[in-house]
Design a protein around this motif. Structure first.
Motif, PDB file in Angstrom:
ATOM      1  N   CYS A   1      17.695   7.434  70.767  1.00  0.00           N
ATOM      2  CA  CYS A   1      18.142   8.733  71.273  1.00  0.00           C
ATOM      3  C   CYS A   1      17.582   9.875  70.431  1.00  0.00           C
ATOM      4  O   CYS A   1      17.125   9.669  69.317  1.00  0.00           O
ATOM      5  CB  CYS A   1      19.676   8.802  71.308  1.00  0.00           C
ATOM      6  SG  CYS A   1      20.412   9.010  69.666  1.00  0.00           S
TER       7      CYS A   1
ATOM      8  N   CYS B   1      20.860   3.774  73.176  1.00  0.00           N
ATOM      9  CA  CYS B   1      20.097   3.853  71.919  1.00  0.00           C
ATOM     10  C   CYS B   1      20.283   2.563  71.117  1.00  0.00           C
ATOM     11  O   CYS B   1      21.407   2.098  70.918  1.00  0.00           O
ATOM     12  CB  CYS B   1      20.570   5.058  71.100  1.00  0.00           C
ATOM     13  SG  CYS B   1      19.821   5.131  69.448  1.00  0.00           S
TER      14      CYS B   1
ATOM     15  N   LYS C   1      19.878   2.199  68.063  1.00  0.00           N
ATOM     16  CA  LYS C   1      20.436   2.449  66.730  1.00  0.00           C
ATOM     17  C   LYS C   1      21.929   2.747  66.777  1.00  0.00           C
ATOM     18  O   LYS C   1      22.702   2.181  66.008  1.00  0.00           O
ATOM     19  CB  LYS C   1      19.722   3.630  66.085  1.00  0.00           C
ATOM     20  CG  LYS C   1      18.433   3.226  65.377  1.00  0.00           C
ATOM     21  CD  LYS C   1      18.031   4.320  64.403  1.00  0.00           C
ATOM     22  CE  LYS C   1      16.650   4.138  63.809  1.00  0.00           C
ATOM     23  NZ  LYS C   1      16.283   2.821  63.350  1.00  0.00           N
ATOM     24  N   CYS C   2      22.342   3.645  67.694  1.00  0.00           N
ATOM     25  CA  CYS C   2      23.724   4.100  67.664  1.00  0.00           C
ATOM     26  C   CYS C   2      24.486   3.837  68.954  1.00  0.00           C
ATOM     27  O   CYS C   2      25.660   4.163  69.053  1.00  0.00           O
ATOM     28  CB  CYS C   2      23.783   5.585  67.310  1.00  0.00           C
ATOM     29  SG  CYS C   2      23.154   6.631  68.646  1.00  0.00           S
TER      30      CYS C   2
ATOM     31  N   CYS D   1      18.960  10.314  66.868  1.00  0.00           N
ATOM     32  CA  CYS D   1      18.464   9.321  65.912  1.00  0.00           C
ATOM     33  C   CYS D   1      16.994   9.532  65.575  1.00  0.00           C
ATOM     34  O   CYS D   1      16.568   9.288  64.455  1.00  0.00           O
ATOM     35  CB  CYS D   1      18.701   7.893  66.418  1.00  0.00           C
ATOM     36  SG  CYS D   1      20.439   7.432  66.376  1.00  0.00           S
TER      37      CYS D   1
HETATM   38 ZN   LIG Z   1      20.912   7.085  68.581  1.00  0.00          ZN
END
Ligand SMILES: [Zn+2]
Ligand SMILES: [Zn+2]
Length: 332
Positions: free
Chosen positions: A18, A4, A6-7, A21
């Motif tokens: 994901c 992902c 973002k994370c 998110c």
């Molecule tokens: Zn994520």
């Protein structure tokens, strides 16, 4: 392995994000800051660019306005929306909506709440109604009441099933027929034509100048529809012989001779200005028969009458028609 953006979490990913998110960041629906609609105070029609949409009640109009105001996120499918609403005052509704949609295979939902403000106006149709507006006059003329009744009924049916901008401001019987004031010249013209095709006859169109608007002449159209005095299925007496009207089309009528040799002919309706129309046929009781010699009971006079059937008659029933003091038998 993809992770992902973002994370740094693990797949499955939607556009490299994901599911967790996506749920936190993607908002499937939102509302504009102001929800203000214009509605007709007498018929609940909703004003939309260019026209008015008809609704049977204010709640339906508010619901439609709210749903079409929702701003959806891109790339969604299977969007659905469930509304509930509460009227706060005559011109305010609070609307709650549960919206659901599919985003890249993931079902997402969000709840919306907004207050719809209603500004009331009068739609064009209602203001025209109130102002006695009309563009055309449809004049139906015939000598026969049954023909007039059938034609008038057809016009009323057409008006009832038309969109509300087509209406009759005034209508009523006049000497020799029935007049309608109608809100649309175009529809009045096509109605006149349909009447002529269904009932036979002719249409005469005249225009009068009633004023000018935006540099153009304003015309009022009058459609004079002259219908024949008989309908399909009527029986006519022509030169002492009974004919049945089997078809009518504009200026022509198709007739069938109701005795041997049962010939058919087309005639100009105008040649039958004052036709002799017989009463509806009544079934005749056959008292006795021998070959083609029959003894019939005249249902009008209750007297027995000798009659001769058409040669090789294999029909089922004999019917009687009345004109004046005379009974005519037809062999069906
Ligand atoms: Zn994520
Ligand atoms: Zn209205």
């Amino acid at each position: 392995m993809d992770i992902c953006l973002k994370c740094g979490g693990k797949p499955p990913l939607i556009s490299q994000i994901c599911h967790k998110c996506v749920r936190e960041t993607v908002i499937i629906s939102r509302l504009p800051e102001v929800l203000r609609m214009v509605d007709c105070k007498s018929c609940f029609s909703l004003k939309i660019p260019g026209t008015w949409l008809e609704f049977s009640d204010i709640e339906s109009a508010v619901g439609h306005f709210f749903e079409t105001s929702i701003i959806w996120h891109d790339n969604l499918s299977k969007n659905t929306c469930n509304l509930s609403m509460k009227q706060l005052d005559p011109s305010k509704f609070r609307v709650n909506a549960k919206t659901e949609a599919n985003y890249g295979g993931l079902a997402l939902e969000s709840n919306l709440e907004g207050v719809v403000e209603i500004k009331y106006q009068v739609c064009q149709t209602c203001s025209r109604h109130a102002g006695g507006y009309y563009e055309a006059i449809l004049q139906i003329r015939t000598k026969q009441k049954s023909v007039l009744d059938a034609a008038v009924e057809k016009v009323f049916k057409d008006i009832d099933s038309a969109p509300s901008e087509f209406f009759s401001t005034e209508n009523g019987p006049v000497k020799g027929g029935f007049d309608f004031q109608l809100s649309s010249s175009e529809r009045a013209r096509s109605l006149a034509r349909e009447l002529m095709i269904q009932f036979g006859g002719h249409v005469n169109e005249t225009n009068t100048l009633v004023g000018r608007k935006d540099g153009r002449d304003l015309l009022r159209h009058t459609f004079g529809v002259r219908l024949p005095s008989f309908l399909v299925g009527d029986y006519l007496l022509i030169q002492e012989k009974v004919y049945r009207v089997t078809r009518l089309d504009r200026r022509k009528a198709k007739l069938r001779l109701m005795e041997s040799p049962y010939t058919k002919k087309m005639i100009e309706i105008d040649t039958l200005r004052t036709p002799n129309i017989l009463d509806n046929p009544i079934e005749v009781q056959i008292i006795s028969s021998r070959n083609n010699q029959f003894l019939l009971l005249d249902p009008y006079t209750h007297q027995t009458v000798e009659a001769v059937s058409p040669s090789n008659w294999e029909g089922e029933k004999v019917e009687a028609l009345r004109f004046g003091n005379e009974t005519f038998f037809i062999w069906n």
